[in-house]
Design an enzyme around this catalytic site. Structure first.
Site, PDB file in Angstrom:
ATOM      1  N   ARG A 121       0.833  -1.208   0.000  1.00 36.42           N
ATOM      2  CA  ARG A 121       0.000   0.000   0.000  1.00 36.42           C
ATOM      3  C   ARG A 121       0.868   1.259   0.000  1.00 36.42           C
ATOM      4  O   ARG A 121       0.516   2.263  -0.615  1.00 36.42           O
ATOM      5  CB  ARG A 121      -0.953   0.013   1.200  1.00 36.42           C
ATOM      6  CG  ARG A 121      -2.037  -1.022   1.113  1.00 36.42           C
ATOM      7  CD  ARG A 121      -2.979  -0.735  -0.071  1.00 36.42           C
ATOM      8  NE  ARG A 121      -3.885  -1.838  -0.264  1.00 36.42           N
ATOM      9  CZ  ARG A 121      -3.893  -2.649  -1.318  1.00 36.42           C
ATOM     10  NH1 ARG A 121      -3.030  -2.482  -2.293  1.00 36.42           N
ATOM     11  NH2 ARG A 121      -4.759  -3.626  -1.412  1.00 36.42           N
ATOM     12  N   GLU A 124       2.045   1.510  -3.473  1.00 35.56           N
ATOM     13  CA  GLU A 124       0.916   1.959  -4.287  1.00 35.56           C
ATOM     14  C   GLU A 124       0.701   3.469  -4.143  1.00 35.56           C
ATOM     15  O   GLU A 124       0.466   4.174  -5.130  1.00 35.56           O
ATOM     16  CB  GLU A 124      -0.346   1.201  -3.866  1.00 35.56           C
ATOM     17  CG  GLU A 124      -1.587   1.552  -4.653  1.00 35.56           C
ATOM     18  CD  GLU A 124      -2.794   0.777  -4.154  1.00 35.56           C
ATOM     19  OE1 GLU A 124      -3.423   0.110  -4.984  1.00 35.56           O
ATOM     20  OE2 GLU A 124      -3.100   0.844  -2.940  1.00 35.56           O
ATOM     21  N   SER A 147      17.156  13.051  -3.145  1.00 38.73           N
ATOM     22  CA  SER A 147      18.121  12.020  -2.781  1.00 38.73           C
ATOM     23  C   SER A 147      17.502  11.024  -1.816  1.00 38.73           C
ATOM     24  O   SER A 147      16.743  11.395  -0.920  1.00 38.73           O
ATOM     25  CB  SER A 147      19.342  12.657  -2.116  1.00 38.73           C
ATOM     26  OG  SER A 147      20.213  11.667  -1.621  1.00 38.73           O
TER      27      SER A 147
END
Length: 193
Positions: A121, A124, A147
């Site tokens: 998740r 996602e 970075s």
């Protein structure tokens, strides 16, 4: 030897580099099996101490995410922080503390981790909002990237407007601008010469 390790420790062994049996570079050679065993022992010491990652972060003077990375073998322990870790987790052996300082960490990950619901998740969310975040970073900072080396990550919670617990993840990375690759600025010898 792998069969003697707990299942959680075996999952820490990277699968992306199957031919990598150990890594050496001005450090003590450490097999991946040995690292997984060390991680298991250090996490057991943490569990026995009843300290949270937030508690450890406070004791060590690092972010909670970095404290977790140290215990998981994903960050190198400095001598200064080793003294603080010794005080916070006295059950960690001298050999493990020495190995955490003298071995270079494995910063890769097992691809199986993406099957874990929380990790997936988070992945996602980054992919869903990634293009928008890139546009905002470019607008505010210019052409470049954030970075992940000069980087801080901290995880916490807040309370939402309906009283629900909410997760707050802060990424704090140095902005690295892309440069125009002028030949006159290139100090390396050209392979074309």
């Amino acid at each position: 030897m792998l069969s003697q390790l707990p299942r959680a420790a075996i999952r820490l062994l990277p699968r992306r580099q199957p031919n990598l049996h150990c890594y050496r570079y001005h450090s003590k050679p450490t097999s991946l099996t040995a690292q997984a065993g060390r991680v298991h022992r250090v996490l057991s010491a943490k569990a026995d101490s009843n300290l949270t990652y937030d508690d450890l972060a406070t004791c060590l003077g690092v972010t909670n995410t970095y404290a977790a990375q140290l215990l998981l073998g994903q960050a190198k322990l400095t001598p200064e922080t080793a003294k603080k870790l010794r005080a916070a987790l006295p059950a960690v052996s001298d050999d493990d503390l020495e190995d955490m300082q003298n071995s270079f960490p494995m910063r890769s990950y097992d691809d199986e981790i993406l099957k874990e619901p929380h990790v997936y998740r988070t992945y996602e969310a980054i992919t869903h909002y990634g293009e928008a975040m890139k546009a905002i970073i470019n607008e505010q900072c210019g052409d470049g990237i954030m970075s992940a080396i000069d980087f801080y990550c901290d995880v916490g919670t807040s309370i939402g407007k309906h009283g629900e617990k909410r997760v707050v993840i802060t990424f704090n990375g140095k902005f690295l601008p892309f440069i125009e690759q002028k030949a006159e600025d290139n100090g390396a010898m050209s392979p074309r010469d």
